[in-house]
Structures are given as C-alpha cells and as structure tokens.
Design a protein around this motif. Structure first.
Motif, PDB file in Angstrom:
ATOM      1  N   LEU A  50       0.818  -1.210   0.000  1.00 11.14           N
ATOM      2  CA  LEU A  50       0.000   0.000   0.000  1.00 11.14           C
ATOM      3  C   LEU A  50       0.856   1.267   0.000  1.00 11.14           C
ATOM      4  O   LEU A  50       0.499   2.258  -0.633  1.00 11.14           O
ATOM      5  CB  LEU A  50      -0.935  -0.010   1.207  1.00 11.14           C
ATOM      6  CG  LEU A  50      -1.861   1.194   1.363  1.00 11.14           C
ATOM      7  CD1 LEU A  50      -2.826   1.298   0.186  1.00 11.14           C
ATOM      8  CD2 LEU A  50      -2.627   1.111   2.680  1.00 11.14           C
TER       9      LEU A  50
ATOM     10  N   SER B  42       0.493   6.704  -0.485  1.00 11.71           N
ATOM     11  CA  SER B  42      -0.434   5.593  -0.719  1.00 11.71           C
ATOM     12  C   SER B  42      -0.545   5.239  -2.210  1.00 11.71           C
ATOM     13  O   SER B  42      -0.538   6.114  -3.081  1.00 11.71           O
ATOM     14  CB  SER B  42      -1.816   5.937  -0.181  1.00 11.71           C
ATOM     15  OG  SER B  42      -2.753   4.929  -0.505  1.00 11.71           O
TER      16      SER B  42
ATOM     17  N   ALA C  36      -3.162   3.260  -3.088  1.00 15.58           N
ATOM     18  CA  ALA C  36      -4.506   2.691  -3.080  1.00 15.58           C
ATOM     19  C   ALA C  36      -5.204   2.868  -4.419  1.00 15.58           C
ATOM     20  O   ALA C  36      -6.028   2.031  -4.818  1.00 15.58           O
ATOM     21  CB  ALA C  36      -5.343   3.320  -1.966  1.00 15.58           C
TER      22      ALA C  36
ATOM     23  N   PRO D 139      -4.364  -2.426   2.598  1.00  7.61           N
ATOM     24  CA  PRO D 139      -5.380  -1.601   1.938  1.00  7.61           C
ATOM     25  C   PRO D 139      -6.750  -1.758   2.585  1.00  7.61           C
ATOM     26  O   PRO D 139      -7.032  -2.746   3.276  1.00  7.61           O
ATOM     27  CB  PRO D 139      -5.397  -2.146   0.495  1.00  7.61           C
ATOM     28  CG  PRO D 139      -4.122  -2.900   0.341  1.00  7.61           C
ATOM     29  CD  PRO D 139      -3.796  -3.440   1.703  1.00  7.61           C
ATOM     30  N   GLU D 140      -7.591  -0.790   2.338  1.00  3.61           N
ATOM     31  CA  GLU D 140      -8.981  -0.854   2.765  1.00  3.61           C
ATOM     32  C   GLU D 140      -9.823  -1.450   1.638  1.00  3.61           C
ATOM     33  O   GLU D 140      -9.536  -1.222   0.461  1.00  3.61           O
ATOM     34  CB  GLU D 140      -9.504   0.544   3.104  1.00  3.61           C
ATOM     35  CG  GLU D 140      -8.865   1.174   4.316  1.00  3.61           C
ATOM     36  CD  GLU D 140      -9.261   0.467   5.602  1.00  3.61           C
ATOM     37  OE1 GLU D 140     -10.389  -0.060   5.677  1.00  3.61           O
ATOM     38  OE2 GLU D 140      -8.433   0.453   6.533  1.00  3.61           O
TER      39      GLU D 140
END
Length: 203
Positions: free
Chosen positions: A129, A138, A140, A162-163
């Motif tokens: 990430l 990031s 992402a 990561p989300e």
C-alpha cells in the motif's frame, strides 16, 4: 512444468506454465515481487491449488530478473513487458477467462494493467500500500481496477494493508508479514475459494 522465453521491448521474459489434467476453466497469470522470483512460497502454493482447481497457471519472470538484476525496472517498463507477455499467453489460451495477479510489485503491475490486458479479475497478494514508514505515499488508487479484485495481506505487513472498496475484497491474515510465508497453503486456499465464487475454478 514447461517454461519458455518471450521477447518483449524490455528484453526477454520467462514464463513457467502449469496446466490442469482436464479442460482449463481460466488462465491465471502471476508476477513476482520486486527483488524476488516466481518460486516465492505464496506463488507456488497458489499455483498448486489453482492447477488442481482446473486453471492454467503461468508465472512470469520480468526481463530485469531474467537478466540477473535485483533492482526493479521502472513501472512503465514492467507494465510494458507484462502486457506483451499477456498478449502472447492469451493467444495460447483463447476462450477462457483471464485472471491476473502476483505478489507485491507483481500485484501492482497486474492492477495497473488489468483493463489493458482484458482481465476478468485480479489477485493481489501482499499489495504494498505504501513504502514502509511512508503512509503518505499511498498506492490505493492502483487497486481501482474496474474488475473484481482480491487483496490478501498480513496484519504485520510494514507496507500497510489496503482498505476494501467497490469491487475490492481485502482479506487480512493474522500474524503474517509481507512475505506471507506463515501459511502459504491457507492463503492459496482462500484465493481459490474466491476464484471459485466467480466461476473461474472448479471444486
């Protein structure tokens, strides 16, 4: 396990291919980490599980590694070589879904090029990430692939976790670090379960 060498604009890439005993349900193409190779434990465990579930698995060694260098090539060079190899592999396996993926740097390449190569899905193992200690940098945005994407990271990964997001499932493995060496068979099993959910793997 046959292997061959494919020419790319960035030099020759190596492809190791394993095929199931019966008809193939999908083609899974995997890339390696920045300083590692396609024999990393998580990649070989996923290869074994995916082949057993009816997938053709091709593991791609980037030209800089074929040439014996450990320092990774620039992202644009990686993406270019990967895309050329994917075009050749698709011609060898027509008519089946293409799933791309890899670990760490290889996962990033697969995400960045997913739409270009016509992938149906992405498997991102140990997605980095951000650089260690630099959460402000990031990556992402690379996970926004436009296709179903599975991310498998360890909760002790210094590159971050990561989300989840639209189309992006994140599985966090307890006790694992960036190398995902603790339980590669378990990581492979949950990945194949995800492939099976999408119809890309057999029982």
């Amino acid at each position: 396990m046959p292997h061959d060498v494919l020419d790319t604009p960035r030099g020759p890439a190596r492809v190791d291919t394993d095929e199931p005993s019966g008809p193939s349900r999908a083609l899974l193409v995997l890339g390696h980490g920045a300083g590692g190779g396609v024999d990393a434990p998580d990649l070989t465990a996923l290869r074994d599980a995916a082949v057993a579930a009816g997938l053709v698995v091709a593991r791609v060694t980037q030209p800089y590694r074929v040439a014996g260098r450990r320092a990774p090539a620039p992202a644009g060079h990686l993406d270019e070589a990967w895309s050329v190899v994917l075009t050749a592999l698709r011609q060898r396996q027509p008519g089946v879904p293409l799933v791309v993926g890899g670990r760490s740097s290889g996962a990033r390449v697969a995400c960045r090029t997913a739409r270009t190569v016509g992938a149906a899905g992405v498997v991102a193992l140990a997605f980095p990430l951000h650089p260690p200690g630099r959460p402000d940098r990031s990556r992402a945005g690379e996970l926004v692939t436009g296709v179903p994407t599975l991310v498998v990271n360890g909760d002790r990964d210094p590159f971050g976790v990561p989300e989840p997001g639209p189309g992006v499932r994140v599985v966090v493995r307890s006790g694992e670090r960036h190398d995902l060496r603790g339980d590669p068979v378990g990581t492979a099993a949950l990945t194949v379960d995800w492939l099976r959910e999408h119809g890309w793997a057999g029982a």
